[in-house]
Design an enzyme around this catalytic site. Structure first.
Site, PDB file in Angstrom:
ATOM      1  N   SER A 101      84.595 -25.049 -34.614  1.00 52.99           N
ATOM      2  CA  SER A 101      86.196 -25.443 -34.023  1.00 52.99           C
ATOM      3  C   SER A 101      86.042 -24.858 -32.703  1.00 52.99           C
ATOM      4  O   SER A 101      85.799 -24.263 -32.489  1.00 52.99           O
ATOM      5  CB  SER A 101      87.346 -25.350 -34.818  1.00 52.99           C
ATOM      6  OG  SER A 101      88.546 -25.500 -34.608  1.00 52.99           O
ATOM      7  N   TYR A 141      93.546 -20.052 -39.851  1.00 47.53           N
ATOM      8  CA  TYR A 141      92.679 -21.061 -39.897  1.00 47.53           C
ATOM      9  C   TYR A 141      91.738 -20.105 -38.527  1.00 47.53           C
ATOM     10  O   TYR A 141      89.994 -20.617 -38.255  1.00 47.53           O
ATOM     11  CB  TYR A 141      93.279 -22.510 -38.846  1.00 47.53           C
ATOM     12  CG  TYR A 141      92.172 -23.637 -38.697  1.00 47.53           C
ATOM     13  CD1 TYR A 141      91.495 -24.014 -39.727  1.00 47.53           C
ATOM     14  CD2 TYR A 141      92.132 -23.335 -37.317  1.00 47.53           C
ATOM     15  CE1 TYR A 141      90.769 -25.391 -39.233  1.00 47.53           C
ATOM     16  CE2 TYR A 141      91.054 -24.582 -37.216  1.00 47.53           C
ATOM     17  CZ  TYR A 141      90.632 -25.406 -38.253  1.00 47.53           C
ATOM     18  OH  TYR A 141      89.188 -26.418 -38.076  1.00 47.53           O
TER      19      TYR A 141
END
Length: 249
Positions: free
Chosen positions: A141, A154
């Site tokens: 990410s 996350y």
């Protein structure tokens, strides 16, 4: 021919929609037989792949149940007899300020985004070591590089995904296995719906992307096929940003 995946089998997780769906369909388009695994139904993914004659099987599994991963991998092996490519895409996100981030949310995110990824890679890696070749693609990410806002679990998981990618590459490159990651930029999926719904945040994001648009899941097809194919045989431990130029800004 370097990008031809005919005769290869790919196990892709998190395939009910979004990035996982696009990657599963992209690998099928390149000739791979695909096993699509998701917590929810992947019927739409199967239909998209079979529409052009792609070979695909699917089943549902809770990948956050770490004790069940051996059975998941065994079932995937049973579909086409081998796993040449593993795409660890399944993931979740929980949004809350760090001071209010629930312990359960933290553990749920880490279990699926990191722990399941590692233990499934471990199972696939053992199979690939025996066969002398294999490709593992982890989905990282932009938050493998940055801190983000209101997503501490996350962010922690995606930083760790980048690290695990490098650690596995160091151990397995000499055994004919390439382990790399893709770091998607801001892609229009269910996970980013809250950001796109926030006009100010969405505008701020767009202003930083040189390409001037949110990414589409289909933008991940080509990079995934590249990392799954023999064209990337000398790539090891790399995190490939597919972000419209976000990181270059």
């Amino acid at each position: 021919m370097s990008f031809d995946l005919t005769g290869k089998t790919a196990l892709v997780t998190g395939t009910s929609g979004g990035i996982g769906q696009a990657i599963a369909v992209g690998l099928a388009e390149a000739g791979a037989s695909v096993v699509a695994v998701s917590a929810s139904n992947s019927a739409e993914t199967v239909a998209l792949a079979r529409a052009f004659g792609g070979t695909i099987a699917e089943f549902s599994a809770d990948l956050s149940d770490l004790d069940g991963l051996e059975a998941v991998f065994a079932r995937a092996l049973g579909c086409f007899g081998q796993v040449d490519i593993l795409v660890n895409n399944a993931g979740t996100i929980r949004r809350a300020p760090a001071a209010e981030h629930a312990r359960r949310d933290w553990h749920d995110v880490i279990d699926l985004n990191l722990n399941a990824l590692f233990f499934l890679s471990q199972l696939a890696g053992g199979h690939m070591i025996e066969r002398g070749s294999g490709k593992i693609i982890n989905i990282a990410s932009m938050l493998s590089y940055q801190g983000g806002i209101n997503v501490p679990g996350y962010t922690a998981s995606k930083h760790a995904v980048a690290g695990v990618t490098k650690a596995l590459a160091n151990e397995w490159a000499s055994k004919g296995i390439q382990v790399n990651a893709i770091a998607p930029g801001y892609i229009a999926t269910r996970n980013t719906a809250p950001l796109r719904a926030d006009e100010q945040r969405s505008q701020a994001i767009l202003e930083r992307i040189p390409a001037g648009r949110w990414g589409s899941p289909d933008d991940l097809k080509g990079p995934a096929v590249f990392l799954a194919s023999s064209a990337s045989d000398y790539m090891n431990g790399h995190v490939l940003c597919v972000d419209g130029g976000w990181m270059a800004r």
